[in-house]
Motif scaffolding. Structure first.
Motif, PDB file in Angstrom:
ATOM      1  N   THR A 100       1.132  -1.219   0.192  1.00 22.88           N
ATOM      2  CA  THR A 100       0.053  -0.111  -0.012  1.00 22.88           C
ATOM      3  C   THR A 100       0.913   1.302  -0.104  1.00 22.88           C
ATOM      4  N   TRP A 101       0.747   2.084  -0.958  1.00 26.72           N
ATOM      5  CA  TRP A 101       1.420   3.325  -1.314  1.00 26.72           C
ATOM      6  C   TRP A 101       0.726   4.566  -1.443  1.00 26.72           C
ATOM      7  N   GLU A 102       1.403   5.561  -0.865  1.00 29.65           N
ATOM      8  CA  GLU A 102       0.703   6.942  -0.827  1.00 29.65           C
ATOM      9  C   GLU A 102       1.695   8.015  -1.452  1.00 29.65           C
ATOM     10  N   ALA A 103       1.191   8.972  -1.900  1.00 29.61           N
ATOM     11  CA  ALA A 103       2.137  10.236  -2.443  1.00 29.61           C
ATOM     12  C   ALA A 103       0.989  11.199  -2.225  1.00 29.61           C
ATOM     13  N   VAL A 104       1.417  12.497  -1.650  1.00 35.74           N
ATOM     14  CA  VAL A 104       0.954  13.790  -1.197  1.00 35.74           C
ATOM     15  C   VAL A 104       1.614  14.746  -1.841  1.00 35.74           C
ATOM     16  N   LYS A 105       1.098  15.204  -3.032  1.00 32.81           N
ATOM     17  CA  LYS A 105       1.811  16.579  -3.644  1.00 32.81           C
ATOM     18  C   LYS A 105       1.106  17.849  -3.533  1.00 32.81           C
ATOM     19  N   SER A 106       1.911  18.859  -3.052  1.00 36.13           N
ATOM     20  CA  SER A 106       1.513  20.295  -3.069  1.00 36.13           C
ATOM     21  C   SER A 106       1.736  20.958  -4.298  1.00 36.13           C
ATOM     22  N   VAL A 107       0.931  22.066  -4.583  1.00 36.01           N
ATOM     23  CA  VAL A 107       1.213  22.687  -5.493  1.00 36.01           C
ATOM     24  C   VAL A 107       2.507  23.248  -5.984  1.00 36.01           C
ATOM     25  N   VAL A 108       3.157  23.634  -4.898  1.00 34.86           N
ATOM     26  CA  VAL A 108       4.889  23.805  -4.937  1.00 34.86           C
ATOM     27  C   VAL A 108       5.608  22.582  -5.462  1.00 34.86           C
ATOM     28  N   GLN A 109       5.477  21.512  -5.061  1.00 36.76           N
ATOM     29  CA  GLN A 109       6.210  20.428  -5.428  1.00 36.76           C
ATOM     30  C   GLN A 109       5.715  19.804  -6.898  1.00 36.76           C
ATOM     31  N   LEU A 110       4.529  20.134  -7.133  1.00 38.87           N
ATOM     32  CA  LEU A 110       4.303  19.927  -8.734  1.00 38.87           C
ATOM     33  C   LEU A 110       4.913  20.821  -9.505  1.00 38.87           C
ATOM     34  N   GLU A 111       4.885  22.147  -9.010  1.00 39.57           N
ATOM     35  CA  GLU A 111       5.545  23.263 -10.031  1.00 39.57           C
ATOM     36  C   GLU A 111       7.180  23.078 -10.057  1.00 39.57           C
ATOM     37  N   ASP A 112       7.750  22.453  -9.049  1.00 41.73           N
ATOM     38  CA  ASP A 112       8.892  21.842  -9.413  1.00 41.73           C
ATOM     39  C   ASP A 112       9.073  20.592 -10.206  1.00 41.73           C
ATOM     40  N   MET A 113       8.047  19.709 -10.203  1.00 38.01           N
ATOM     41  CA  MET A 113       8.366  18.630 -11.190  1.00 38.01           C
ATOM     42  C   MET A 113       8.002  19.031 -12.482  1.00 38.01           C
ATOM     43  N   ARG A 114       7.034  19.988 -12.664  1.00 36.55           N
ATOM     44  CA  ARG A 114       6.886  20.884 -14.034  1.00 36.55           C
ATOM     45  C   ARG A 114       8.279  21.366 -14.444  1.00 36.55           C
ATOM     46  N   ASP A 115       9.174  22.081 -13.883  1.00 33.88           N
ATOM     47  CA  ASP A 115      10.479  22.594 -14.104  1.00 33.88           C
ATOM     48  C   ASP A 115      11.055  21.433 -14.629  1.00 33.88           C
ATOM     49  N   ASN A 116      11.262  20.133 -13.656  1.00 36.88           N
ATOM     50  CA  ASN A 116      12.192  19.136 -13.995  1.00 36.88           C
ATOM     51  C   ASN A 116      12.009  18.621 -15.295  1.00 36.88           C
ATOM     52  N   ILE A 117      10.397  18.372 -15.592  1.00 31.71           N
ATOM     53  CA  ILE A 117      10.076  17.744 -16.839  1.00 31.71           C
ATOM     54  C   ILE A 117      10.303  18.540 -17.810  1.00 31.71           C
ATOM     55  N   GLY A 118      10.196  19.875 -17.708  1.00 26.83           N
ATOM     56  CA  GLY A 118      10.331  20.905 -18.909  1.00 26.83           C
ATOM     57  C   GLY A 118       9.096  20.989 -19.825  1.00 26.83           C
ATOM     58  N   ILE A 119       7.799  20.946 -18.885  1.00 22.05           N
ATOM     59  CA  ILE A 119       6.664  21.242 -19.755  1.00 22.05           C
ATOM     60  C   ILE A 119       6.357  22.682 -19.583  1.00 22.05           C
ATOM     61  N   GLY A 120       6.016  23.373 -20.572  1.00 22.02           N
ATOM     62  CA  GLY A 120       5.711  24.692 -20.777  1.00 22.02           C
ATOM     63  C   GLY A 120       4.338  24.852 -20.539  1.00 22.02           C
ATOM     64  N   GLY A 121       3.647  26.200 -20.829  1.00 24.68           N
ATOM     65  CA  GLY A 121       2.299  26.284 -20.841  1.00 24.68           C
ATOM     66  C   GLY A 121       1.664  26.985 -19.782  1.00 24.68           C
ATOM     67  N   SER A 122       0.681  27.010 -19.354  1.00 26.25           N
ATOM     68  CA  SER A 122       0.029  27.378 -18.083  1.00 26.25           C
ATOM     69  C   SER A 122      -0.031  26.381 -16.998  1.00 26.25           C
ATOM     70  N   TRP A 123      -0.457  26.880 -15.766  1.00 23.41           N
ATOM     71  CA  TRP A 123      -0.571  25.692 -14.844  1.00 23.41           C
ATOM     72  C   TRP A 123      -1.947  24.985 -14.996  1.00 23.41           C
ATOM     73  N   SER A 124      -2.851  25.207 -15.366  1.00 30.42           N
ATOM     74  CA  SER A 124      -3.955  24.490 -15.623  1.00 30.42           C
ATOM     75  C   SER A 124      -3.481  23.508 -16.735  1.00 30.42           C
ATOM     76  N   GLU A 125      -2.777  24.085 -17.815  1.00 28.11           N
ATOM     77  CA  GLU A 125      -2.527  22.795 -18.793  1.00 28.11           C
ATOM     78  C   GLU A 125      -1.622  21.872 -18.329  1.00 28.11           C
ATOM     79  N   PHE A 126      -0.716  22.263 -17.376  1.00 25.44           N
ATOM     80  CA  PHE A 126       0.324  21.048 -16.614  1.00 25.44           C
ATOM     81  C   PHE A 126      -0.471  20.303 -15.871  1.00 25.44           C
ATOM     82  N   VAL A 127      -1.575  20.623 -15.026  1.00 25.46           N
ATOM     83  CA  VAL A 127      -2.409  19.904 -14.195  1.00 25.46           C
ATOM     84  C   VAL A 127      -3.123  18.903 -15.344  1.00 25.46           C
ATOM     85  N   ASP A 128      -3.986  19.438 -16.281  1.00 28.40           N
ATOM     86  CA  ASP A 128      -4.413  18.616 -16.973  1.00 28.40           C
ATOM     87  C   ASP A 128      -3.564  17.630 -17.754  1.00 28.40           C
ATOM     88  N   TYR A 129      -2.393  17.736 -18.021  1.00 32.57           N
ATOM     89  CA  TYR A 129      -1.453  16.795 -18.435  1.00 32.57           C
ATOM     90  C   TYR A 129      -1.022  15.839 -17.559  1.00 32.57           C
TER      91      TYR A 129
END
Length: 255
Positions: free
Chosen positions: A52-81
């Motif tokens: 049994t596994w868990e992950a809790v990601k905040s908006v800040v942590q997801l923003e860091d993930m976004r930068d590491n992956i290199g996905i541009g666009g708006s925040w809502s577009e990243f969340v949709d992705y």
């Protein structure tokens, strides 16, 4: 910027061991993704046994993930992705190592919206004892709620379909009645028009023709012709008898 409108997501990831551990038998897994609050994304993955596994990601942590992956666009577009990648049929749960408490020691979710697009990788934390039991219980409860909501929606849709079917049936019956009345009136008008035409043809024929062709008229004509043929010629118009002696008026006086 948050997860206020996120609907719960359920699914079954493809499970595989990391390098060299394919021989280990794996149970089916289910995952549940939800918003624990408007600024945190919570993920639970379990086989309802020893993993049994868990992950809790905040908006800040997801923003860091976004930068590491290199996905541009708006925040809502990243969340949709991210959401589309989690919903993908190719989402994988990759496990590694063996835990002393049973099951794998490490796990992560790996997915992408479409092949050839950037991969998202979300590390998971292993839950034990009461935390694992609570996560499994919550996932089961949320899955049941989702089922009940879907069942309720299905019942409402069936009721709407039934009512719509009744309306369509009543409208069809009404249209058939109207069509039947129209057919009746159409036939009646054609019949009346035909009768009027027949009467007009009879009235337009000269009466004298009818009288001339009647039997009584023909008999009268024959009788009249017979009378004309047998009529006696007056005496003054008769021809004198051949051989009679004719005298002048003065000779008659002298004699």
């Amino acid at each position: 910027m948050g997860f206020e409108d996120l609907e719960p997501i359920f699914g079954e990831p493809k499970v595989e061991w990391d390098q060299g551990q394919d021989s280990v038998k794996l149970r089916p897994f289910l995952f549940h993704v939800s918003a624990s609050d408007p600024s945190h994304l919570r993920i639970h993955v379990t086989d309802f046994h020893s993993n049994t596994w868990e992950a809790v990601k905040s908006v800040v942590q997801l923003e860091d993930m976004r930068d590491n992956i290199g996905i541009g666009g708006s925040w809502s577009e990243f969340v949709d992705y991210v959401i589309a990648s989690i919903k993908s049929e190719d989402l994988k749960l990759v496990m590694e190592g063996h835990s002393s408490s049973g099951g794998a020691a490490y796990a992560k979710l790996v997915g992408q919206k479409l092949k050839g697009m950037p991969l998202i990788s979300i590390p998971l934390t292993k839950l034990l004892d009461a935390a694992a039991s609570e996560a499994m219980a919550n996932l089961s409860l949320e899955l049941f709620k989702a089922f009940k909501n879907m069942q309720h929606s299905l019942v409402e849709e069936q009721e709407q379909t039934f009512q719509l079917t009744k309306v369509i049936s009543a409208e069809k019956e009404r249209n058939e009645t109207i069509q039947s009345q129209l057919d009746y009136y159409s036939k009646r008008q054609k019949f009346q028009k035909k009768n009027a035409t027949d009467k007009a043809d009879v009235s337009s024929t000269p009466m004298s023709n009818g009288l001339q062709n009647s039997p009584d008229k023909l008999k009268a004509q024959e009788a009249s012709s017979t009378k004309v043929v047998n009529r006696v010629v007056p005496a003054y118009r008769r021809a004198k008898v051949r051989g009679a002696f004719l005298q002048d008026a003065e000779d008659a006086k002298d004699s």
